[in-house]
Design a protein around this motif. Structure first.
Motif, PDB file in Angstrom:
ATOM      1  N   GLU A   1       0.834  -1.193   0.000  1.00 51.59           N
ATOM      2  CA  GLU A   1       0.000   0.000   0.000  1.00 51.59           C
ATOM      3  C   GLU A   1       0.870   1.245   0.000  1.00 51.59           C
ATOM      4  OE1 GLU A   1      -2.872  -0.117   3.169  1.00 51.59           O
ATOM      5  OE2 GLU A   1      -2.927  -2.298   3.074  1.00 51.59           O
ATOM      6  N   GLN A   2       0.415   2.270  -0.694  1.00 51.26           N
ATOM      7  CA  GLN A   2       1.169   3.509  -0.791  1.00 51.26           C
ATOM      8  C   GLN A   2       1.461   4.109   0.590  1.00 51.26           C
ATOM      9  OE1 GLN A   2      -0.689   6.458  -3.210  1.00 51.26           O
ATOM     10  NE2 GLN A   2       1.003   7.871  -3.048  1.00 51.26           N
ATOM     11  N   GLY A   3       0.503   4.069   1.466  1.00 47.24           N
ATOM     12  CA  GLY A   3       0.686   4.624   2.810  1.00 47.24           C
ATOM     13  C   GLY A   3       0.882   3.555   3.858  1.00 47.24           C
ATOM     14  N   GLY A   4       1.420   2.416   3.481  1.00 43.32           N
ATOM     15  CA  GLY A   4       1.580   1.279   4.389  1.00 43.32           C
ATOM     16  C   GLY A   4       2.471   1.571   5.579  1.00 43.32           C
TER      17      GLY A   4
END
Length: 65
Positions: free
Chosen positions: A47-50
């Motif tokens: 995920e991009q904001g993981g």
């Protein structure tokens, strides 16, 4: 650490560059100085904001000084 270095020696022996998942050292940044400089740390994040993104940024800043 011993296992990673063993794999690295094997890769060198066969003329290969070792890749390892970066999460191996995300919680143990003190190990960075012990890793071979030619080892590639791979992002294990979907995920991009993981949750690991900030840790990877910290690793990058330590390695790319």
């Amino acid at each position: 650490m011993e296992f990673l270095l063993k794999i690295h020696r094997l890769c060198e022996k066969h003329g290969k560059r070792m890749n390892a998942w970066a999460d191996l050292v995300l919680n143990h940044s003190e190990l960075l100085g012990k890793l071979p400089r030619d080892m590639v740390l791979l992002n294990w994040e979907y995920e991009q904001g993981g949750k690991n993104i900030k840790g990877l940024e910290k690793l990058r800043n330590q390695v790319c000084r």
